[in-house]
Design an enzyme around this catalytic site. Structure first.
Site, PDB file in Angstrom:
ATOM      1  N   GLU A  31       0.874  -1.179   0.000  1.00 27.34           N
ATOM      2  CA  GLU A  31       0.000   0.000   0.000  1.00 27.34           C
ATOM      3  C   GLU A  31       0.911   1.230   0.000  1.00 27.34           C
ATOM      4  O   GLU A  31       1.572   1.512   0.996  1.00 27.34           O
ATOM      5  CB  GLU A  31      -0.899  -0.071   1.250  1.00 27.34           C
ATOM      6  CG  GLU A  31      -1.977   0.970   1.274  1.00 27.34           C
ATOM      7  CD  GLU A  31      -2.788   1.034  -0.010  1.00 27.34           C
ATOM      8  OE1 GLU A  31      -3.271  -0.018  -0.478  1.00 27.34           O
ATOM      9  OE2 GLU A  31      -2.914   2.140  -0.571  1.00 27.34           O
ATOM     10  N   SER A  32       0.938   1.926  -1.121  1.00 29.38           N
ATOM     11  CA  SER A  32       1.937   2.991  -1.259  1.00 29.38           C
ATOM     12  C   SER A  32       1.728   4.121  -0.252  1.00 29.38           C
ATOM     13  O   SER A  32       2.696   4.742   0.187  1.00 29.38           O
ATOM     14  CB  SER A  32       1.950   3.541  -2.686  1.00 29.38           C
ATOM     15  OG  SER A  32       0.702   4.099  -3.021  1.00 29.38           O
ATOM     16  N   CYS A  56       4.825  -2.139  -8.438  1.00 27.13           N
ATOM     17  CA  CYS A  56       3.475  -1.687  -8.093  1.00 27.13           C
ATOM     18  C   CYS A  56       3.502  -0.506  -7.109  1.00 27.13           C
ATOM     19  O   CYS A  56       3.828   0.601  -7.533  1.00 27.13           O
ATOM     20  CB  CYS A  56       2.675  -2.880  -7.585  1.00 27.13           C
ATOM     21  SG  CYS A  56       0.913  -2.631  -7.706  1.00 27.13           S
ATOM     22  N   ARG A  75      -2.655   5.728  -9.738  1.00 19.21           N
ATOM     23  CA  ARG A  75      -2.882   4.606  -8.810  1.00 19.21           C
ATOM     24  C   ARG A  75      -4.185   3.902  -9.172  1.00 19.21           C
ATOM     25  O   ARG A  75      -5.113   4.526  -9.670  1.00 19.21           O
ATOM     26  CB  ARG A  75      -3.011   5.113  -7.372  1.00 19.21           C
ATOM     27  CG  ARG A  75      -1.749   5.691  -6.807  1.00 19.21           C
ATOM     28  CD  ARG A  75      -1.988   6.144  -5.368  1.00 19.21           C
ATOM     29  NE  ARG A  75      -2.331   5.022  -4.512  1.00 19.21           N
ATOM     30  CZ  ARG A  75      -2.993   5.134  -3.372  1.00 19.21           C
ATOM     31  NH1 ARG A  75      -3.396   6.303  -2.938  1.00 19.21           N
ATOM     32  NH2 ARG A  75      -3.262   4.061  -2.662  1.00 19.21           N
ATOM     33  N   ARG A  97      -4.594  -4.313  -8.107  1.00 15.27           N
ATOM     34  CA  ARG A  97      -4.871  -2.877  -7.902  1.00 15.27           C
ATOM     35  C   ARG A  97      -3.686  -2.038  -8.411  1.00 15.27           C
ATOM     36  O   ARG A  97      -3.125  -1.209  -7.708  1.00 15.27           O
ATOM     37  CB  ARG A  97      -5.183  -2.591  -6.429  1.00 15.27           C
ATOM     38  CG  ARG A  97      -6.482  -3.251  -5.976  1.00 15.27           C
ATOM     39  CD  ARG A  97      -6.874  -2.888  -4.550  1.00 15.27           C
ATOM     40  NE  ARG A  97      -5.837  -3.236  -3.605  1.00 15.27           N
ATOM     41  CZ  ARG A  97      -5.074  -2.382  -2.924  1.00 15.27           C
ATOM     42  NH1 ARG A  97      -5.263  -1.082  -3.053  1.00 15.27           N
ATOM     43  NH2 ARG A  97      -4.160  -2.813  -2.097  1.00 15.27           N
ATOM     44  N   HIS A 154       3.706  -7.771 -10.529  1.00 15.32           N
ATOM     45  CA  HIS A 154       4.400  -8.393  -9.393  1.00 15.32           C
ATOM     46  C   HIS A 154       5.143  -9.678  -9.774  1.00 15.32           C
ATOM     47  O   HIS A 154       4.643 -10.772  -9.510  1.00 15.32           O
ATOM     48  CB  HIS A 154       3.379  -8.774  -8.322  1.00 15.32           C
ATOM     49  CG  HIS A 154       2.711  -7.636  -7.653  1.00 15.32           C
ATOM     50  ND1 HIS A 154       3.249  -6.978  -6.566  1.00 15.32           N
ATOM     51  CD2 HIS A 154       1.537  -7.029  -7.898  1.00 15.32           C
ATOM     52  CE1 HIS A 154       2.431  -6.027  -6.173  1.00 15.32           C
ATOM     53  NE2 HIS A 154       1.382  -6.031  -6.972  1.00 15.32           N
ATOM     54  N   GLU A 182       7.448 -10.970  -8.193  1.00 15.75           N
ATOM     55  CA  GLU A 182       7.752 -11.681  -6.936  1.00 15.75           C
ATOM     56  C   GLU A 182       6.632 -12.642  -6.557  1.00 15.75           C
ATOM     57  O   GLU A 182       6.801 -13.469  -5.672  1.00 15.75           O
ATOM     58  CB  GLU A 182       8.054 -10.680  -5.808  1.00 15.75           C
ATOM     59  CG  GLU A 182       6.878  -9.905  -5.242  1.00 15.75           C
ATOM     60  CD  GLU A 182       6.391  -8.740  -6.117  1.00 15.75           C
ATOM     61  OE1 GLU A 182       6.835  -8.620  -7.276  1.00 15.75           O
ATOM     62  OE2 GLU A 182       5.544  -7.971  -5.630  1.00 15.75           O
TER      63      GLU A 182
HETATM   64  N1  GLN Z   1      -2.976   0.187  -5.223  1.00 16.23           N
HETATM   65  C1  GLN Z   1      -1.826   0.136  -4.377  1.00 16.23           C
HETATM   66  C2  GLN Z   1      -1.333   1.537  -4.034  1.00 16.23           C
HETATM   67  O1  GLN Z   1      -1.852   2.486  -4.493  1.00 16.23           O
HETATM   68  C3  GLN Z   1      -0.705  -0.661  -5.006  1.00 16.23           C
HETATM   69  C4  GLN Z   1      -1.095  -2.103  -5.075  1.00 16.23           C
HETATM   70  C5  GLN Z   1       0.038  -3.057  -5.073  1.00 16.23           C
HETATM   71  O2  GLN Z   1       1.198  -2.737  -4.748  1.00 16.23           O
HETATM   72  N2  GLN Z   1      -0.303  -4.283  -5.366  1.00 16.23           N
HETATM   73  O3  GLN Z   1      -0.411   1.653  -3.304  1.00 16.23           O
END
Ligand code: GLN
Length: 187
Positions: A48-49, A79, A106, A135, A170, A172
């Site tokens: 979650e950024s 991400c 985002r 997301r 991702h 990973e």
């Molecule tokens: N939607 C997330 C964000 O805004 C990022 C999602 C993710 O890293 N899988 O931080």
């Protein structure tokens, strides 16, 4: 053996450590500015950024990360990590490191398409890479020094600027180490 730092404030840190170890790299979980001096490359994980950015500010990591990138440390953001690296986020005013000259959006794929997988043609790889999107952001605009390495419907999802690499997806979360190998090759 190269030692790769994984920013370990929140997100899928363990998954990056596992894939690095499968490639015979040494992984170090980075939580403090000093630890940035002990690594040959840095990964900013997905998660979650907003949370990662808030904690990075609290732990005094934003400026030190920016300066090791300026000094040439290879870095890879997945991400949320891509969002942190971007110079501009089109739909949020959260803090950024700003080392990558792109505008990102985002959660760009909206609620309908929150999570999906898609095979991606990636510049430099000779067969498609399994793209796992959760997301995910996309890149809306790239600066002159930014190379687009993969895109979906004209939206870049993988970019590189010098030794800075970023993906909306991702690797990973797959067992395909080819994108992490690209980071190791930048060392
Ligand atoms: N939607 C997330 C964000 O805004 C990022 C999602 C993710 O890293 N899988 O931080």
């Amino acid at each position: 053996m190269s030692r790769i730092g994984v920013l370990a404030l929140q997100g899928d840190v363990r998954e990056h450590v596992n894939i690095l170890e499968s490639l015979d790299a040494d992984a170090l979980e980075v939580k403090k500015p000093d630890e940035l001096l002990e690594i040959d490359a840095l990964i900013l994980p997905g998660g979650e950024s907003t949370t990662i950015a808030k904690m990075a500010v609290r732990f005094g990591l934003i400026e030190p990360i920016r300066s090791v990138i300026d000094e040439g440390l290879p870095v890879y953001g997945t991400c949320a990590g891509m969002i942190l690296l971007a110079s501009t986020i089109s739909d949020s005013d959260q803090p950024v490191i700003g080392a990558l000259d792109v505008v990102v959006r985002r959660n760009a794929y909206g609620r309908q398409n929150e999570s999906f997988e898609a095979p991606l043609d990636v510049e430099g790889l000779d067969s498609p890479f399994p793209g796992v999107f959760i997301r995910a952001p996309w890149v809306e605009k790239v600066g002159a020094d930014v190379e687009v390495l993969a895109a979906i419907d004209d939206h870049p999802v993988m970019v590189r600027q010098g030794r800075t690499l970023a993906t909306s997806f991702h690797p990973e979360l797959t067992d395909d180490g080819r994108i992490h190998e690209m980071l190791l090759e930048l060392i």
